[in-house]
Design a protein around this motif. Structure first.
Motif, PDB file in Angstrom:
ATOM      1  N   ALA B 141      -1.085  20.962 -14.756  1.00  0.00           N
ATOM      2  CA  ALA B 141      -1.985  21.309 -15.854  1.00  0.00           C
ATOM      3  C   ALA B 141      -1.211  21.351 -17.162  1.00  0.00           C
ATOM      4  O   ALA B 141      -0.050  21.757 -17.199  1.00  0.00           O
ATOM      5  N   VAL B 142      -1.874  20.914 -18.246  1.00  0.00           N
ATOM      6  CA  VAL B 142      -1.357  21.124 -19.593  1.00  0.00           C
ATOM      7  C   VAL B 142      -1.898  22.473 -20.037  1.00  0.00           C
ATOM      8  O   VAL B 142      -3.111  22.665 -20.097  1.00  0.00           O
ATOM      9  N   THR B 143      -1.008  23.421 -20.312  1.00  0.00           N
ATOM     10  CA  THR B 143      -1.436  24.789 -20.613  1.00  0.00           C
ATOM     11  C   THR B 143      -0.921  25.242 -21.974  1.00  0.00           C
ATOM     12  O   THR B 143       0.003  24.645 -22.532  1.00  0.00           O
ATOM     13  N   ALA B 144      -1.548  26.305 -22.497  1.00  0.00           N
ATOM     14  CA  ALA B 144      -1.083  26.904 -23.750  1.00  0.00           C
ATOM     15  C   ALA B 144      -0.111  28.036 -23.462  1.00  0.00           C
ATOM     16  O   ALA B 144       0.464  28.612 -24.375  1.00  0.00           O
ATOM     17  N   SER B 145       0.074  28.350 -22.177  1.00  0.00           N
ATOM     18  CA  SER B 145       0.909  29.487 -21.815  1.00  0.00           C
ATOM     19  C   SER B 145       2.201  29.009 -21.169  1.00  0.00           C
ATOM     20  O   SER B 145       2.201  28.089 -20.353  1.00  0.00           O
ATOM     21  N   ASP B 146       3.318  29.647 -21.562  1.00  0.00           N
ATOM     22  CA  ASP B 146       4.578  29.312 -20.908  1.00  0.00           C
ATOM     23  C   ASP B 146       4.842  30.256 -19.738  1.00  0.00           C
ATOM     24  O   ASP B 146       5.904  30.209 -19.127  1.00  0.00           O
ATOM     25  N   GLN B 147       3.870  31.141 -19.426  1.00  0.00           N
ATOM     26  CA  GLN B 147       4.006  32.007 -18.257  1.00  0.00           C
ATOM     27  C   GLN B 147       3.703  31.191 -17.017  1.00  0.00           C
ATOM     28  O   GLN B 147       2.585  30.709 -16.859  1.00  0.00           O
ATOM     29  N   PRO B 148       4.687  31.018 -16.135  1.00  0.00           N
ATOM     30  CA  PRO B 148       4.438  30.143 -14.989  1.00  0.00           C
ATOM     31  C   PRO B 148       3.396  30.729 -14.033  1.00  0.00           C
ATOM     32  O   PRO B 148       3.404  31.917 -13.747  1.00  0.00           O
ATOM     33  N   PHE B 260      -2.108  24.159 -38.169  1.00  0.00           N
ATOM     34  CA  PHE B 260      -2.024  25.175 -37.127  1.00  0.00           C
ATOM     35  C   PHE B 260      -1.450  24.481 -35.905  1.00  0.00           C
ATOM     36  O   PHE B 260      -2.034  23.512 -35.417  1.00  0.00           O
ATOM     37  N   ASP B 261      -0.293  24.927 -35.442  1.00  0.00           N
ATOM     38  CA  ASP B 261       0.361  24.266 -34.319  1.00  0.00           C
ATOM     39  C   ASP B 261       0.109  25.025 -33.018  1.00  0.00           C
ATOM     40  O   ASP B 261       0.294  26.236 -32.965  1.00  0.00           O
ATOM     41  N   THR B 262      -0.323  24.314 -31.990  1.00  0.00           N
ATOM     42  CA  THR B 262      -0.551  24.928 -30.683  1.00  0.00           C
ATOM     43  C   THR B 262       0.487  24.408 -29.706  1.00  0.00           C
ATOM     44  O   THR B 262       0.465  23.237 -29.348  1.00  0.00           O
ATOM     45  N   PRO B 263       1.425  25.269 -29.261  1.00  0.00           N
ATOM     46  CA  PRO B 263       2.423  24.806 -28.303  1.00  0.00           C
ATOM     47  C   PRO B 263       1.781  24.516 -26.951  1.00  0.00           C
ATOM     48  O   PRO B 263       0.873  25.230 -26.526  1.00  0.00           O
ATOM     49  N   LEU B 264       2.220  23.456 -26.316  1.00  0.00           N
ATOM     50  CA  LEU B 264       1.661  23.069 -25.011  1.00  0.00           C
ATOM     51  C   LEU B 264       2.772  22.970 -23.972  1.00  0.00           C
ATOM     52  O   LEU B 264       3.926  22.671 -24.298  1.00  0.00           O
ATOM     53  N   TYR B 265       2.401  23.241 -22.732  1.00  0.00           N
ATOM     54  CA  TYR B 265       3.350  23.232 -21.627  1.00  0.00           C
ATOM     55  C   TYR B 265       2.770  22.438 -20.464  1.00  0.00           C
ATOM     56  O   TYR B 265       1.554  22.339 -20.313  1.00  0.00           O
ATOM     57  N   TRP B 266       3.654  21.874 -19.650  1.00  0.00           N
ATOM     58  CA  TRP B 266       3.238  21.195 -18.430  1.00  0.00           C
ATOM     59  C   TRP B 266       3.665  22.047 -17.248  1.00  0.00           C
ATOM     60  O   TRP B 266       4.836  22.393 -17.129  1.00  0.00           O
ATOM     61  N   GLN B 267       2.712  22.429 -16.438  1.00  0.00           N
ATOM     62  CA  GLN B 267       3.006  23.230 -15.252  1.00  0.00           C
ATOM     63  C   GLN B 267       2.577  22.448 -14.018  1.00  0.00           C
ATOM     64  O   GLN B 267       1.492  21.868 -13.997  1.00  0.00           O
ATOM     65  N   SER B 268       3.435  22.443 -12.998  1.00  0.00           N
ATOM     66  CA  SER B 268       3.049  21.769 -11.756  1.00  0.00           C
ATOM     67  C   SER B 268       3.746  22.424 -10.580  1.00  0.00           C
ATOM     68  O   SER B 268       4.780  23.074 -10.734  1.00  0.00           O
ATOM     69  N   GLY B 269       3.166  22.256  -9.410  1.00  0.00           N
ATOM     70  CA  GLY B 269       3.619  22.948  -8.209  1.00  0.00           C
ATOM     71  C   GLY B 269       5.053  22.592  -7.833  1.00  0.00           C
ATOM     72  O   GLY B 269       5.433  21.424  -7.830  1.00  0.00           O
ATOM     73  N   ARG B 270       5.827  23.623  -7.516  1.00  0.00           N
ATOM     74  CA  ARG B 270       7.245  23.427  -7.216  1.00  0.00           C
ATOM     75  C   ARG B 270       7.429  22.609  -5.936  1.00  0.00           C
ATOM     76  O   ARG B 270       8.339  21.792  -5.842  1.00  0.00           O
ATOM     77  N   LEU B 271       6.527  22.796  -4.966  1.00  0.00           N
ATOM     78  CA  LEU B 271       6.637  22.071  -3.700  1.00  0.00           C
ATOM     79  C   LEU B 271       6.483  20.565  -3.906  1.00  0.00           C
ATOM     80  O   LEU B 271       6.935  19.772  -3.100  1.00  0.00           O
ATOM     81  N   LEU B 272       5.790  20.193  -4.993  1.00  0.00           N
ATOM     82  CA  LEU B 272       5.540  18.781  -5.252  1.00  0.00           C
ATOM     83  C   LEU B 272       6.506  18.221  -6.291  1.00  0.00           C
ATOM     84  O   LEU B 272       6.378  17.069  -6.705  1.00  0.00           O
ATOM     85  N   ALA B 273       7.496  19.063  -6.704  1.00  0.00           N
ATOM     86  CA  ALA B 273       8.326  18.695  -7.854  1.00  0.00           C
ATOM     87  C   ALA B 273       8.932  17.303  -7.691  1.00  0.00           C
ATOM     88  O   ALA B 273       8.897  16.486  -8.624  1.00  0.00           O
ATOM     89  N   GLU B 274       9.447  17.009  -6.482  1.00  0.00           N
ATOM     90  CA  GLU B 274      10.128  15.726  -6.315  1.00  0.00           C
ATOM     91  C   GLU B 274       9.123  14.576  -6.374  1.00  0.00           C
ATOM     92  O   GLU B 274       9.324  13.596  -7.083  1.00  0.00           O
ATOM     93  N   ALA B 275       7.985  14.767  -5.672  1.00  0.00           N
ATOM     94  CA  ALA B 275       6.977  13.712  -5.659  1.00  0.00           C
ATOM     95  C   ALA B 275       6.398  13.480  -7.054  1.00  0.00           C
ATOM     96  O   ALA B 275       5.994  12.367  -7.395  1.00  0.00           O
TER      97      ALA B 275
END
Lengths: 293, 293
Positions: B141-148, B260-275
Motif C-alpha cells: 500500500a502507498v500510505t501517508a503514515s510511516d508507522q509500519p 502543501f507537501d504530503t509525504p508518502l510511504y510504501w508498505q508491504s508484507g515482510r514475508l513477501l519482501a523477496e518476491a
C-alpha cells in the motif's frame, strides 16, 4: 410520521462532516446538543443511525434519513425562492451518482452554473448507479439503463464514445499479426473493476464470442489512460480523454474506426422534479455539448 | 492447516471474474467443478466465502482467503524463477492499495516495467490505505503514515506536492479582498470525500485555526481539476495535474508560492519482501523521478 428538523439536521451534519465535533461547529451548537439530538432521533426511529468511528458513517437507515433531510432542504430552498417572506434555507448538499468516466469528462460542466447548490458526486459504474436511486440515497443518477427506477423520471442524454487503444509498443508486441481473437485472449487488458464489462462487451461484438483475457484492475479513468500509454494493457478510453494522445501517436486505436458508444440517461425523483428542473436543464445542455447524439 | 490449491484457485477466480461461469472459463473447467470446489472449501473453513450475486463478491473471510491464494501464487512464481524444473505459475493479480492522486499522477509509471504481473489497484485515501494491509487484503500500500503495519516493511517515497487553486473568476468573486479567514469560511471548497482533510489541514496551517467551509464532495482527481477550472470551488490539486492550467491562466494559486507537501510511504508484507523486491525497486524509482524529496 413527522420528524424533528433539528434532529434530522444533526444527523445530516454528522454524516456530512464525519464527526460530532465538526457537526456541532457547522451547526453552531454544542457537541452535546448534537449528541442529544441524534440520540433522540435514534430513539424515535428505534434504530442505530450512525456508526461511531473515525470518520462517523451512517447505517443504512441513517443514510436514508439523512437523504430525506437533504431532500426537505431542497424543497425548502425551492419554496424560499417563491415565498419571499421565507429566509433561504441553508444550502443542502445534493448527492448524485455518476459513473467515473462521465465525472472525468463532461459531467462537471453541468454543475458549473449552479452556485446555489453544493454537490456530492458519488462514483459508481453506470450499470449500478441506479441502485443509489433505488435505495433513496441520491436525488439523481447518470445511468446506463433507460428503465426508470420506481418514482423517477428518465431523460435521454446521448452516448459516451469509447475508443479501444494501446501504446504502439504494446501493439507491436501483442498484436504483430493484427488484433485476432487468439491475440486478444492472451494480451493483458485493462478493466476498471470486476463490475466493468465494457471491454468484454466490445470483444464480444467484434469477435462474436466471449473471451476473458488476463486483466489489470485500475479503478481510475486517468490511471487507465496512463496505464495504456505506459503499455500495461489495452483498454476502452473515453474519446475525449485520448484525443491528444492519439493525435500525438502515443496511443493507437486497436482497429481502424473502432469505437463503442454507451448511451447514458439522467434519472431523478419525480417528487423533486420541479426543484431539480434547473439542474436537469444544465445536465441536458452539458450532455448535448459533449456527448454523441 | 493445508488448503487445497484447486479449491483456493476456484475461489480466487470467482472473486476475480465476479461469476462462477467466467471463473470456470478462466480455469478451463466446468462450472459444476468450480461450484463443488467452492462448496468444499466453505465446508473446510466452516464459513460462507462468496455472496452469490451479480457480480459475486467475497465475504470478509472469502476475500482474506483469496488474498492468501494470490500470495501463494506470488511465492510460487518467485520459486519458478529459481528452480528451473518448475513451470512458471499462472500470473496472479497483485492487489495494491493506492491513493487516488498517486494513481492519477506517478504510480502507473512504477508498474510499466513489470509485465510478469497483473495488478489490481484499489483506491483509498492515503490515510486509510494501510487498513487494506492490516486486513491482509493487499500485498502492498502507498500510505501517508510511516508507522509500519504489523509484519510490514516501510519505504520512504517522497512527497506529493499539492497547490491550492481556483479559477480567476472564482478568485475575483469570492476573494476580492484576498484570501482571508472570513472569505475562506464562506467560499465553496472542493473535498474528495468526507474522509479527505487535506483542504482543512492546509487552512489550519495558513490561518492557525480550524474552519469548515461549505464544500462539494467530488471523489475524482480529474473531476477535482475540472470543477476548479469551472469555478465550482477551490481545492488542493496535485502539482503535476495543474501545471498546464496554471501556465495558461485557467487556474490561479490561492496564495503566492502556496503549496502543501504530503509525504508518502510504501508498505508491504515482510514475508513477501523477496518476491516483491523488483516491484519495490520500480516503485522507488518512479517516486524518485516524480515526487518531491
Amino acid at each position: 410520521m413527522h420528524l424533528d428538523p433539528a434532529q434530522l439536521a444533526a444527523l445530516a451534519a454528522i454524516l456530512r462532516s464525519g464527526s460530532f465535533e465538526r457537526a456541532a461547529h457547522d451547526l453552531g451548537v454544542t457537541q452535546s446538543a448534537v449528541s442529544q439530538r441524534l440520540k433522540a432521533l435514534e430513539t424515535r426511529v428505534g434504530a442505530l443511525l450512525v456508526h461511531r468511528g473515525q470518520p462517523c458513517t451512517g447505517t443504512a437507515t441513517g443514510r436514508r434519513l439523512a437523504a430525506h433531510a437533504d431532500r426537505i432542504g431542497l424543497l425548502e430552498a425551492d419554496l424560499a425562492r417563491d415565498v419571499a417572506a421565507l429566509a433561504p434555507a441553508p444550502r443542502t448538499r445534493l448527492r448524485i451518482a455518476v459513473n467515473a468516466d462521465s465525472l472525468a469528462t463532461w459531467f462537471p460542466d453541468a454543475l458549473a452554473g449552479m452556485p446555489e447548490h453544493l454537490f456530492e458526486l458519488v462514483i459508481d459504474d453506470q450499470d449500478v448507479s441506479h441502485d443509489w436511486l433505488r435505495r433513496g440515497e441520491a436525488v439523481g443518477a447518470v445511468t446506463a439503463s433507460d428503465q426508470p427506477v420506481a418514482g423517477c423520471n428518465v431523460v435521454t442524454l446521448g452516448a459516451l464514445r469509447y475508443i479501444p487503444t494501446a501504446s504502439p509498443e504494446f501493439m507491436a508486441r501483442h498484436f504483430p499479426q493484427g488484433v485476432t481473437a487468439d491475440a486478444i485472449a492472451s494480451a493483458p487488458m485493462l478493466q476498471f473493476n470486476v463490475k466493468d464489462r465494457l471491454q468484454h462487451n466490445w470483444i464480444e461484438r467484434v469477435f462474436g464470442r466471449a473471451i476473458s483475457p488476463p486483466s489489470h484492475l485500475i479503478a481510475s479513468p486517468e490511471g487507465f489512460v496512463r496505464a495504456a500509454r505506459l503499455g500495461l494493457g489495452w483498454g476502452l478510453n473515453p474519446e475525449t480523454l485520448v484525443t491528444q494522445e492519439i493525435a500525438a501517436g502515443q496511443l493507437v486505436p486497436l482497429l481502424p474506426g473502432a469505437h463503442f458508444d454507451t448511451p447514458l440517461y439522467w434519472q431523478s425523483g419525480r417528487l423533486l422534479a420541479e426543484a431539480l428542473a434547473p439542474l436537469t436543464r444544465a445536465i441536458r445542455k452539458a450532455a448535448r455539448d459533449r456527448l454523441r447524439i
